[in-house]
Scaffold this active site. Structure first.
Site, PDB file in Angstrom:
ATOM      1  N   ALA A  72      47.830  16.744 -16.937  1.00  0.00           N
ATOM      2  CA  ALA A  72      48.858  17.171 -15.984  1.00  0.00           C
ATOM      3  C   ALA A  72      49.428  18.533 -16.385  1.00  0.00           C
ATOM      4  CB  ALA A  72      49.966  16.132 -15.918  1.00  0.00           C
ATOM      5  N   GLU A  73      49.642  18.692 -17.683  1.00  0.00           N
ATOM      6  CA  GLU A  73      50.210  19.962 -18.141  1.00  0.00           C
ATOM      7  C   GLU A  73      49.213  21.095 -17.917  1.00  0.00           C
ATOM      8  OE1 GLU A  73      52.071  19.677 -21.903  1.00  0.00           O
ATOM      9  OE2 GLU A  73      52.338  21.853 -22.091  1.00  0.00           O
ATOM     10  N   TYR A  74      47.927  20.822 -18.198  1.00  0.00           N
ATOM     11  CA  TYR A  74      46.890  21.829 -17.964  1.00  0.00           C
ATOM     12  C   TYR A  74      46.888  22.221 -16.480  1.00  0.00           C
ATOM     13  CZ  TYR A  74      42.388  24.171 -17.643  1.00  0.00           C
ATOM     14  OH  TYR A  74      41.417  25.097 -17.410  1.00  0.00           O
ATOM     15  N   ASP A  75      46.918  21.197 -15.617  1.00  0.00           N
ATOM     16  CA  ASP A  75      46.887  21.456 -14.173  1.00  0.00           C
ATOM     17  C   ASP A  75      48.074  22.312 -13.731  1.00  0.00           C
ATOM     18  OD1 ASP A  75      44.618  19.986 -14.062  1.00  0.00           O
ATOM     19  OD2 ASP A  75      45.544  18.170 -13.223  1.00  0.00           O
TER      20      ASP A  75
ATOM     21  N   SER B 214       8.870  29.358 -27.253  1.00  0.00           N
ATOM     22  CA  SER B 214       8.834  27.892 -27.197  1.00  0.00           C
ATOM     23  C   SER B 214       8.554  27.388 -28.614  1.00  0.00           C
ATOM     24  CB  SER B 214       7.783  27.417 -26.213  1.00  0.00           C
ATOM     25  OG  SER B 214       6.526  27.840 -26.663  1.00  0.00           O
ATOM     26  N   LEU B 215       8.370  26.095 -28.770  1.00  0.00           N
ATOM     27  CA  LEU B 215       8.220  25.528 -30.115  1.00  0.00           C
ATOM     28  C   LEU B 215       6.913  24.780 -30.268  1.00  0.00           C
ATOM     29  CD1 LEU B 215      11.746  23.932 -30.648  1.00  0.00           C
ATOM     30  CD2 LEU B 215      10.821  25.898 -31.853  1.00  0.00           C
TER      31      LEU B 215
ATOM     32  N   GLU C   1      18.403  19.878 -35.948  1.00  0.00           N
ATOM     33  CA  GLU C   1      19.181  19.764 -34.704  1.00  0.00           C
ATOM     34  C   GLU C   1      18.483  18.810 -33.749  1.00  0.00           C
ATOM     35  OE1 GLU C   1      19.321  23.695 -32.963  1.00  0.00           O
ATOM     36  OE2 GLU C   1      19.687  24.552 -34.934  1.00  0.00           O
TER      37      GLU C   1
ATOM     38  N   LYS D 249      16.801  17.628 -30.489  1.00  0.00           N
ATOM     39  CA  LYS D 249      16.164  18.396 -29.415  1.00  0.00           C
ATOM     40  C   LYS D 249      16.668  17.834 -28.101  1.00  0.00           C
ATOM     41  CE  LYS D 249      11.718  20.186 -27.916  1.00  0.00           C
ATOM     42  NZ  LYS D 249      11.756  19.812 -26.509  1.00  0.00           N
TER      43      LYS D 249
ATOM     44  N   ASP E 177      17.288  17.142 -24.273  1.00  0.00           N
ATOM     45  CA  ASP E 177      16.344  17.099 -23.167  1.00  0.00           C
ATOM     46  C   ASP E 177      17.019  17.641 -21.908  1.00  0.00           C
ATOM     47  OD1 ASP E 177      13.931  16.666 -22.081  1.00  0.00           O
ATOM     48  OD2 ASP E 177      14.054  14.472 -22.063  1.00  0.00           O
TER      49      ASP E 177
ATOM     50  N   ARG F 180      14.963  30.208 -18.583  1.00  0.00           N
ATOM     51  CA  ARG F 180      13.940  30.721 -19.482  1.00  0.00           C
ATOM     52  C   ARG F 180      12.760  31.286 -18.687  1.00  0.00           C
ATOM     53  NH1 ARG F 180       9.321  28.476 -21.690  1.00  0.00           N
ATOM     54  NH2 ARG F 180       8.706  29.443 -23.648  1.00  0.00           N
TER      55      ARG F 180
ATOM     56  N   GLU G 251      20.852  24.812 -24.455  1.00  0.00           N
ATOM     57  CA  GLU G 251      20.321  23.846 -23.500  1.00  0.00           C
ATOM     58  C   GLU G 251      21.442  23.403 -22.576  1.00  0.00           C
ATOM     59  OE1 GLU G 251      17.137  23.473 -24.072  1.00  0.00           O
ATOM     60  OE2 GLU G 251      16.474  21.589 -23.173  1.00  0.00           O
TER      61      GLU G 251
ATOM     62  N   TYR H 120      22.093  26.785 -29.269  1.00  0.00           N
ATOM     63  CA  TYR H 120      21.248  26.529 -30.435  1.00  0.00           C
ATOM     64  C   TYR H 120      20.610  27.761 -31.057  1.00  0.00           C
ATOM     65  CZ  TYR H 120      17.503  26.164 -26.885  1.00  0.00           C
ATOM     66  OH  TYR H 120      16.657  26.381 -25.856  1.00  0.00           O
TER      67      TYR H 120
ATOM     68  N   LYS I 152       8.636  15.376 -32.368  1.00  0.00           N
ATOM     69  CA  LYS I 152       8.943  14.596 -31.162  1.00  0.00           C
ATOM     70  C   LYS I 152       9.053  13.099 -31.472  1.00  0.00           C
ATOM     71  CE  LYS I 152       8.643  16.732 -27.356  1.00  0.00           C
ATOM     72  NZ  LYS I 152       7.527  17.366 -26.782  1.00  0.00           N
TER      73      LYS I 152
ATOM     74  N   CYS J 267       9.896 -23.230  -5.665  1.00  0.00           N
ATOM     75  CA  CYS J 267       9.694 -22.920  -7.081  1.00  0.00           C
ATOM     76  C   CYS J 267       8.183 -22.788  -7.370  1.00  0.00           C
ATOM     77  CB  CYS J 267      10.287 -24.024  -7.950  1.00  0.00           C
ATOM     78  SG  CYS J 267       9.861 -23.812  -9.692  1.00  0.00           S
TER      79      CYS J 267
ATOM     80  N   CYS K 144       7.308 -26.037  -9.833  1.00  0.00           N
ATOM     81  CA  CYS K 144       7.434 -27.446  -9.427  1.00  0.00           C
ATOM     82  C   CYS K 144       7.571 -27.630  -7.920  1.00  0.00           C
ATOM     83  CB  CYS K 144       8.617 -28.092 -10.141  1.00  0.00           C
ATOM     84  SG  CYS K 144      10.212 -27.508  -9.533  1.00  0.00           S
TER      85      CYS K 144
ATOM     86  N   CYS L 119      15.620 -22.343  -9.117  1.00  0.00           N
ATOM     87  CA  CYS L 119      14.887 -23.552  -8.773  1.00  0.00           C
ATOM     88  C   CYS L 119      15.875 -24.707  -8.903  1.00  0.00           C
ATOM     89  CB  CYS L 119      13.725 -23.730  -9.747  1.00  0.00           C
ATOM     90  SG  CYS L 119      13.109 -25.415  -9.845  1.00  0.00           S
TER      91      CYS L 119
ATOM     92  N   CYS M  65      11.393 -29.852 -13.185  1.00  0.00           N
ATOM     93  CA  CYS M  65      10.579 -28.638 -13.182  1.00  0.00           C
ATOM     94  C   CYS M  65       9.971 -28.420 -14.572  1.00  0.00           C
ATOM     95  CB  CYS M  65      11.441 -27.450 -12.785  1.00  0.00           C
ATOM     96  SG  CYS M  65      10.585 -25.878 -12.901  1.00  0.00           S
TER      97      CYS M  65
HETATM   98  S1  IVH Z   1      15.075  26.336 -30.511  1.00  0.00           S
HETATM   99  C1  IVH Z   1      12.633  29.807 -31.177  1.00  0.00           C
HETATM  100  N1  IVH Z   1      16.648  24.259 -30.608  1.00  0.00           N
HETATM  101  O1  IVH Z   1      13.085  22.776 -26.614  1.00  0.00           O
HETATM  102  C2  IVH Z   1      13.452  28.656 -30.919  1.00  0.00           C
HETATM  103  N2  IVH Z   1      15.165  24.439 -28.761  1.00  0.00           N
HETATM  104  O2  IVH Z   1      10.056  24.504 -26.672  1.00  0.00           O
HETATM  105  C3  IVH Z   1      13.289  28.091 -29.557  1.00  0.00           C
HETATM  106  N3  IVH Z   1      15.377  22.652 -27.112  1.00  0.00           N
HETATM  107  O3  IVH Z   1      12.729  24.515 -23.917  1.00  0.00           O
HETATM  108  C4  IVH Z   1      14.089  26.955 -29.199  1.00  0.00           C
HETATM  109  N4  IVH Z   1      16.975  21.562 -28.141  1.00  0.00           N
HETATM  110  O4  IVH Z   1      15.164  24.576 -24.589  1.00  0.00           O
HETATM  111  C5  IVH Z   1      15.682  24.892 -29.927  1.00  0.00           C
HETATM  112  N5  IVH Z   1      18.139  22.485 -30.784  1.00  0.00           N
HETATM  113  C6  IVH Z   1      17.174  23.116 -30.118  1.00  0.00           C
HETATM  114  C7  IVH Z   1      16.670  22.618 -28.895  1.00  0.00           C
HETATM  115  C8  IVH Z   1      15.660  23.327 -28.254  1.00  0.00           C
HETATM  116  C9  IVH Z   1      16.184  21.597 -27.069  1.00  0.00           C
HETATM  117  C10 IVH Z   1      14.358  22.986 -26.091  1.00  0.00           C
HETATM  118  C11 IVH Z   1      14.331  24.413 -25.676  1.00  0.00           C
HETATM  119  C12 IVH Z   1      12.904  24.687 -25.293  1.00  0.00           C
HETATM  120  C13 IVH Z   1      12.149  23.614 -25.999  1.00  0.00           C
HETATM  121  C14 IVH Z   1      11.298  24.208 -27.087  1.00  0.00           C
END
Ligand code: IVH
Length: 675
Positions: free
Chosen positions: A38-41, A86-87, A118, A120, A122, A141, A178, A230, A319, A413, A416, A431, A437
C-alpha cells in the site's frame, strides 16, 4: 517556450524515483521488501500525478514508464557487439571429468580449477544494454550475432531495472541472462487461460518465449516473467572484478537479480557434489532448470582458454535427463482400485524420460482426459520427475493423424461388470461391486498384507494376484487357512518359500490394534487416524459400535471419515471379515486407556518444522497427541519443544531466540519409542 520548472521540483521527482527504484529492488530482486504494498502504491501514485502535471519532466527511466503506449509493427534487428555464445553439453560424470582434464592440459597447470556453479535456467537468453546506467536496449539472442529488439517488452519486467542503482558500474554495460517464468506464475497463467477457454502453454519455457514475442508490450506486462543475470557482454568505460562470481555479485549490487543457488566449487569433485545436490532440489525450486552450468571462475583463465566455434572452452552445461518427452498413446486401460475407483491408465510406446523408461502413465479420471482432449494414437508429452508417477501433460495436436480414436469409458466395471457410480461432488467413477469385485478384493488383500498394515513378509502384490486368480483365497481371512500342499503347487513357489510364507502369516497374527484397523482398509482411515481411533476407543468392539457422533469426538476425524467408518461397520460382510480374522487368531496387546491428565506428554505443546524423512508429519502429530501433547502450528513462548528437520526456516530461528528445546527427527523417534 519551456515552462519555468523550479529546480527543487526536478530534485523532488528524482528523489521519489530513487526511492521507488530502491523499493522495487528490495521487492523483486532481494525478495525482502521494507515497505507495504500500500505504501509503495501511494508513492507510485504520487510520482504519477506529479508527472501528469509536468509531462515535460517524464524520463524513460522513470518507474512509471514500464509499459509503452504503442504496439510495434514488427521487431527490429539488433547486431550484437560481442557475439552471444552457446554452451557445450555434458551428459554424465565422465563427460565432466574429460572437460576438466582438457582445461587442465590446456592451462598446463597441476592446480585444481575453481568453477562457478549456476543452475541452467530454462528460459530465453537476453541481452540488456545499459548506457550510463540507463536501460537503452533489450534484445534476444537470435543466432548469436543478430537478435531482435525487444526493449519494449523487457521494460515491463519488474526485476529488470530501468536504471541501475548503486555506483561503480561501467558506462557501457551489457548484461546477459535468462528471462523465465516461475512455475507458480505459469500454473496461474494456464488456469486463467483455461477458465477463459483460451489455449494453454505447454511449459514455462514456451510461455516465456510466447510472452516475449508479443508486439504489444501491454500483454507482456501481464505475464509473470523474471530475469536472472548470468554474464556480461560488451563492457566499456569501467572495470569489473576478476572472478565471474564477483562480477555477478556486482551486477546484483547494481539492481539485477542473480540466482541464489550460485556457488563456487574448488575443483571438479565439488562440481559433481553440487550437481547431485541441485538434482535433489530441482523439484522444490520455484523455476524450471534443465542442468547446471559450470564456468571457470577466473576471468583471466577464461580469456586464456578462449572459444571454439560458437562456444567458450571455459564453460559447460551438465544436463539433467529430460523430464518431458513425446511419445505415442497406444491404448487406455481402466484399473479398479481398492475403493473401487476406476483410473484410466495410458499405455504408451516406451520412452526414456526423467532417467527411466516409461510405458504407463496415469490419466487420473474422465475430466482429465477431456481437459487434455486426448485420443488413442495421439502423440503426447509425458512428464516424469523425481519419484513421481509419470503423467501425460498435453497432446501434440500438430502431430495428430487421421487414425486417432475416441477413448470409450466403460459402462460397467471392467473387472466384475457391476454398475458404476459417481457420487455427488466427486469426479471419480467407482465400481459398486465392493468385495464381489475381483479387483477390489485383490487390492484389499494387498493392502492388508502391506508393510504398514499386517506386514506379512513374502506376500507381495504378484503373489496375492496369483492366490486370488487360482481361487486359493477370496477374502483376507482365507490367508490364515492357506495350506502348505496348495502353496507348493503354485508356479515358482518352492518348499522353502511356502514355509517362510506360512511362518510370516503365523507371526503376523500378533499385531497392534492400530495396525489391524489400518489393515481393514476403511476409506480415508490412514495410519494416523487408525492410531487415534485405537487410543480413543481401546477395542474393536467399541469402534464398530460407535455412532458417527461418537466418532467425531476423535482427534482428526471429521464428518466424512466418521461416515465412512460407521458405514464400514454397518455392512454384514465387513463384520464377518473382522470376526473371521479374530477367529483365525489375530490378536493384539490390550490398550489400557490412561486418563488424559496422566499421559506422559500432557501439558506440552510441540511444533514441527522442516522435512521429516522416516515418519510423516501427520503420523508424528497423531503419535504426539496420543501421548497427551498438543501440536501447534507456530512457535511462541508457550511452546514446549520444536522438532526441526532439514530445511527448517524461521520457526527454528524463533525457537532458538526463545531458548526452546529443539530436537531432530532421530530424537523424536526415540521420544515416541520410549512411551
Ligand atoms: S552462460 C558463454 N549461464 O543456456 C556463456 N547460460 O547454450 C553462455 N542458460 O541459451 C551462456 N542458464 O540462455 C549461461 N547460468 C547460465 C544459464 C545459461 C541458462 C542458457 C543460455 C543459453 C543456453 C546455453
Amino acid at each position: 517556450m519551456m515552462p519555468n520548472i523550479p529546480e527543487a521540483l526536478r530534485g523532488d521527482i528524482e528523489a521519489l524515483r530513487e526511492k521507488l527504484r530502491h523499493h522495487n529492488y528490495r521487492y523483486y530482486v532481494l525478495d525482502e521488501p521494507t515497505v507495504s504494498d500500500a505504501e509503495y502504491d501511494r508513492e507510485f501514485l504520487r510520482l504519477q500525478s506529479i508527472e501528469n502535471e509536468h509531462p515535460e519532466l517524464v524520463t524513460q527511466d522513470s518507474p512509471t514508464q514500464r509499459v509503452g503506449a504503442t504496439p510495434l509493427g514488427a521487431f527490429e534487428q539488433v547486431a550484437h557487439e560481442v557475439p552471444m555464445l552457446s554452451l557445450g553439453n555434458a551428459f554424465n560424470e565422465e563427460d565432466m571429468r574429460e572437460f576438466n582434464k582438457r582445461l587442465c592440459d590446456r592451462l598446463k597447470s597441476g592446480a585444481p580449477i575453481e568453477y562457478a556453479c549456476e543452475p541452467k535456467l530454462d528460459g530465453i537468453a537476453v541481452s540488456l544494454l545499459y548506457q550510463n546506467g540507463v536501460l537503452v536496449r533489450g534484445a534476444t539472442r537470435g543466432d548469436g550475432s543478430t537478435g531482435e529488439d525487444i526493449t519494449q517488452n523487457v521494460r515491463t519486467i519488474e526485476s529488470i531495472p530501468l536504471r541501475l542503482i548503486g555506483e561503480g558500474y561501467p558506462h557501457t554495460l551489457e548484461v546477459r541472462g535468462e528471462i523465465y517464468m516461475p512455475k507458480a506464475g505459469f500454473r496461474h497463467l494456464n488456469q486463467t487461460a483455461a477458465a477463459a477457454g483460451d489455449k494453454q502453454f505447454v511449459n514455462p519455457r514456451n510461455a516465456a518465449a510466447g510472452s516475449l514475442r508479443q508486439l504489444d508490450a501491454k500483454i507482456t506486462a501481464q505475464r509473470p516473467l523474471q530475469m536472472c543475470a548470468y554474464s556480461v557482454g560488451w563492457v566499456e568505460g569501467g572495470s569489473l572484478p576478476d572472478r565471474h562470481t564477483e562480477v555477478l555479485h556486482a551486477l546484483n549490487s547494481w539492481g539485477l537479480l542473480i540466482n541464489s543457488e550460485m556457488a563456487v566449487a574448488q575443483n571438479i569433485d565439488e562440481c559433481m557434489s553440487y550437481f547431485q545436490r541441485l538434482d535433489g532440489l530441482r523439484e522444490s525450486l520455484a523455476y524450471d532448470i534443465d542442468g547446471i552450468v559450470f564456468k571457470v571462475n577466473s576471468r583471466l583463465l577464461q580469456e586464456r582458454l578462449g572459444q571454439v566455434s560458437r562456444a567458450p572452452r571455459w564453460a559447460i552445461a551438465h544436463k539433467f535427463p529430460a523430464q518431458e518427452e513425446i511419445t505415442r498413446l497406444l491404448d487406455v486401460e481402466f484399473q479398479v482400485g481398492r475403493t473401487g475407483a476406476i483410473t484410466p491408465v495410458a499405455r504408451l510406446e516406451p520412452v526414456f524420460v526423467g532417467g527411466v523408461t516409461v510405458s504407463n502413465a496415469t490419466l487420473h479420471n474422465r475430466d482429465e482426459i477431456q481437459r487434455l482432449g486426448l485420443k488413442i494414437k495421439d502423440y503426447v508429452v509425458v512428464h516424469r520427475a523425481g519419484d513421481v508417477i509419470p503423467k501425460v501433460v498435453s497432446v501434440v495436436t500438430a502431430k495428430r493423424s487421421e487414425d486417432v480414436q475416441d477413448i470409450a469409458f466403460p459402462e460397467v466395471c471392467p473387472v466384475c461388470e457391476s454398475p458404476l457410480e459417481t457420487l455427488a461432488g466427486e469426479v471419480v467413477i467407482r465400481c459398486t461391486g465392493g468385495l464381489i469385485c475381483g479387483a477390489q478384493r485383490k487390492e484389499a488383500i494387498k493392502h492388508f498384507a502391506s508393510r504398514k498394515a499386517m506386514d506379512i513378509d513374502g506376500l507381495g502384490d504378484k503373489l496375492v494376484e496369483v492366490l486370488v486368480d487360482k481361487g486359493l483365497i477370496n477374502a483376507v481371512a482365507d490367508l490364515y487357512s492357506l495350506e502348505f500342499s496348495a502353496l507348493t503347487k503354485l508356479e515358482r513357489m518352492g518348499e522353502k518359500s511356502a514355509e517362510n510364507l506360512l511362518a510370516a502369516l503365523k507371526e503376523s497374527r500378533l499385531t497392534t490394534l492400530p495396525r489391524f484397523l489400518f489393515a481393514l482398509g476403511i476409506r480415508e482411515v490412514g495410519e494416523a487416524t487408525a492410531r487415534s481411533l485405537a487410543h480413543h476407543f481401546a477395542s474393536i468392539e467399541n469402534i464398530s459400535a460407535a455412532s458417527e457422533e461418537q466418532l467425531l469426538s476423535v482427534a482428526d476425524v471429521g464428518p466424512v471419515v466418521a461416515h465412512y467408518i460407521a458405514d464400514f461397520f454397518k455392512q454384514a460382510h465387513n463384520l464377518e471379515a473382522v470376526e473371521n480374522l479374530i477367529a483365525a487368531g489375530i490378536h493384539w496387546p490390550e490398550i489400557v486407556l490412561v486418563p488424559a491428565e496422566e499421559l506422559p506428554l500432557t501439558g506440552q505443546t510441540w511444533v514441527i518444522t522442516g522435512n521429516l524423512e522416516q515418519i510423516s508429519r501427520a503420523d508424528a502429530k497423531a503419535q504426539l497427541q496420543a501421548l497427551g501433547a498438543k501440536v501447534a502450528g507456530s512457535v511462541s513462548a508457550k511452546t514446549y519443544g520444536l522438532i526441526a528437520g532439514p530445511a527448517a526456516g524461521s520457526k527454528l530461528t524463533k525457537a532458538q531466540d526463545l531458548g526452546i528445546t529443539i530436537i531432530d527427527e532421530a530424537e523424536l523417534l526415540a521420544l515416541l519409542a520410549e512411551h
